[in-house]
Design a protein around this motif. Sequence first.
Motif, PDB file in Angstrom:
ATOM      1  N   SER A  78       1.110  10.916  -9.477  1.00 51.66           N
ATOM      2  CA  SER A  78       0.472   9.703  -8.983  1.00 51.66           C
ATOM      3  C   SER A  78       0.745   8.515  -9.900  1.00 51.66           C
ATOM      4  O   SER A  78       0.794   7.363  -9.442  1.00 51.66           O
ATOM      5  CB  SER A  78      -1.037   9.911  -8.823  1.00 51.66           C
ATOM      6  OG  SER A  78      -1.624  10.305 -10.040  1.00 51.66           O
ATOM      7  N   LEU A  87       3.561  -1.262   3.719  1.00 53.55           N
ATOM      8  CA  LEU A  87       3.537   0.095   3.176  1.00 53.55           C
ATOM      9  C   LEU A  87       4.770   0.375   2.326  1.00 53.55           C
ATOM     10  O   LEU A  87       5.824  -0.195   2.542  1.00 53.55           O
ATOM     11  CB  LEU A  87       3.474   1.114   4.312  1.00 53.55           C
ATOM     12  CG  LEU A  87       2.380   0.946   5.356  1.00 53.55           C
ATOM     13  CD1 LEU A  87       2.603   1.913   6.514  1.00 53.55           C
ATOM     14  CD2 LEU A  87       1.003   1.153   4.738  1.00 53.55           C
ATOM     15  N   LEU A  97       0.831  -1.209   0.000  1.00 60.78           N
ATOM     16  CA  LEU A  97       0.000   0.000   0.000  1.00 60.78           C
ATOM     17  C   LEU A  97       0.863   1.255   0.000  1.00 60.78           C
ATOM     18  O   LEU A  97       1.708   1.443   0.871  1.00 60.78           O
ATOM     19  CB  LEU A  97      -0.909  -0.007   1.237  1.00 60.78           C
ATOM     20  CG  LEU A  97      -1.764   1.238   1.478  1.00 60.78           C
ATOM     21  CD1 LEU A  97      -2.772   1.419   0.357  1.00 60.78           C
ATOM     22  CD2 LEU A  97      -2.466   1.147   2.828  1.00 60.78           C
ATOM     23  N   GLY A  98       0.624   2.105  -0.977  1.00 55.87           N
ATOM     24  CA  GLY A  98       1.320   3.383  -1.020  1.00 55.87           C
ATOM     25  C   GLY A  98       0.861   4.294   0.103  1.00 55.87           C
ATOM     26  O   GLY A  98      -0.342   4.454   0.330  1.00 55.87           O
ATOM     27  N   LEU A  99       1.816   4.917   0.796  1.00 55.19           N
ATOM     28  CA  LEU A  99       1.502   5.790   1.927  1.00 55.19           C
ATOM     29  C   LEU A  99       1.966   7.213   1.633  1.00 55.19           C
ATOM     30  O   LEU A  99       3.162   7.488   1.555  1.00 55.19           O
ATOM     31  CB  LEU A  99       2.184   5.273   3.206  1.00 55.19           C
ATOM     32  CG  LEU A  99       2.022   6.159   4.456  1.00 55.19           C
ATOM     33  CD1 LEU A  99       0.570   6.177   4.907  1.00 55.19           C
ATOM     34  CD2 LEU A  99       2.926   5.666   5.577  1.00 55.19           C
ATOM     35  N   ASP A 125      -6.458   9.347   2.373  1.00 53.15           N
ATOM     36  CA  ASP A 125      -6.730   8.234   1.457  1.00 53.15           C
ATOM     37  C   ASP A 125      -5.975   6.975   1.860  1.00 53.15           C
ATOM     38  O   ASP A 125      -6.561   5.885   1.945  1.00 53.15           O
ATOM     39  CB  ASP A 125      -6.360   8.618   0.019  1.00 53.15           C
ATOM     40  CG  ASP A 125      -7.271   9.690  -0.550  1.00 53.15           C
ATOM     41  OD1 ASP A 125      -8.367   9.880   0.011  1.00 53.15           O
ATOM     42  OD2 ASP A 125      -6.887  10.331  -1.534  1.00 53.15           O
ATOM     43  N   SER A 126      -4.672   7.107   2.093  1.00 50.28           N
ATOM     44  CA  SER A 126      -3.877   5.927   2.454  1.00 50.28           C
ATOM     45  C   SER A 126      -4.224   5.439   3.863  1.00 50.28           C
ATOM     46  O   SER A 126      -4.173   4.236   4.144  1.00 50.28           O
ATOM     47  CB  SER A 126      -2.378   6.242   2.347  1.00 50.28           C
ATOM     48  OG  SER A 126      -2.033   7.449   2.997  1.00 50.28           O
ATOM     49  N   GLN A 150       4.619  11.067   7.209  1.00 50.27           N
ATOM     50  CA  GLN A 150       4.533   9.679   6.753  1.00 50.27           C
ATOM     51  C   GLN A 150       5.051   8.716   7.822  1.00 50.27           C
ATOM     52  O   GLN A 150       4.455   7.657   8.057  1.00 50.27           O
ATOM     53  CB  GLN A 150       5.328   9.500   5.452  1.00 50.27           C
ATOM     54  CG  GLN A 150       4.670  10.152   4.238  1.00 50.27           C
ATOM     55  CD  GLN A 150       5.596  10.170   3.046  1.00 50.27           C
ATOM     56  OE1 GLN A 150       6.740  10.614   3.129  1.00 50.27           O
ATOM     57  NE2 GLN A 150       5.111   9.689   1.912  1.00 50.27           N
ATOM     58  N   THR A 186       6.676   4.040   0.491  1.00 48.73           N
ATOM     59  CA  THR A 186       6.656   5.485   0.257  1.00 48.73           C
ATOM     60  C   THR A 186       7.707   5.844  -0.789  1.00 48.73           C
ATOM     61  O   THR A 186       8.674   5.107  -0.994  1.00 48.73           O
ATOM     62  CB  THR A 186       6.961   6.290   1.543  1.00 48.73           C
ATOM     63  OG1 THR A 186       8.305   6.003   1.976  1.00 48.73           O
ATOM     64  CG2 THR A 186       5.992   5.942   2.656  1.00 48.73           C
TER      65      THR A 186
END
Length: 277
Positions: free
Chosen positions: A259, A211, A187-189, A194-195, A220, A213
Amino acid sequence: RSSTPRLRLEEIDAERSRMCDNLRSSTPRLRLEEIDAERSRSIKMQNSEITSSFKFTFKDYDADTKKGQILFHFQIRGDKTIDFTEKIYFPPVTSQIPPTLLKSILNNLMLILGISYWKTYCPKEIIIESIFLTYEQAKFWDIVYTKGLGEFFYKNKIDFRGLVKFPYVGNVQEKIISFPRIERALLGLGGGKDSIVAAELLKSQSKDFDLFTVGTSQVQENVAEIIGKRPIVFRRELDPKLFHLNKQKGTYNGHIPISVIYAFLGLFGAILYDYRF
């Protein structure tokens, strides 16, 4: 108004209107619409000269996954030649990645990272030295650049119609590569809601995830700590020449679809560190 009782509000407004009319009539040939139209035409002519006089080349890349770095090379050529190298750093990888799959994801990374350098002059001629695209792939990248740079084109008053045309070869076919990964998610943080919501949803469904980044910040790191995960960190090092160009006249600067870059880096991370999603 009380000092001039004979002039009602309507009369004052009428006098102001007459004064404005007199000012406009003093330059009858230069209406505001004509001035704006002429300015727009001049900008478009200047933009067309810039985009037509340069070529942009995706050169190649040097990858060392065991060291955890990749160097992507680009070039702009016109009345001058500018070479760029962007560096991507990530935790070293010891597992074996199928060469065909690794090449495919790196090719796509090169094409999206190049957008930061292509936009400086927006050359109409695009050259890809190290790979060949299918028709479908070329059209995909036409859309990514054209729509992803929509705000950039608007603010720089660039006519984007027909500007982005990635080259392709008609007889090239892309093969599907099978590479089973562990049933878990990367998962992008970003540190925003959203994250955070995505992480909480994955937790609520007892899904296995970690995660990643691109770069890192205190926000973060704080969010990752609350989530209870230590992120995989990628770092981008843009070519310093790009920052110099951004300050020069005759070059373009503005928003890029960051993005999309993060999405491709996330896909790259999933391949490297064994995540299916």
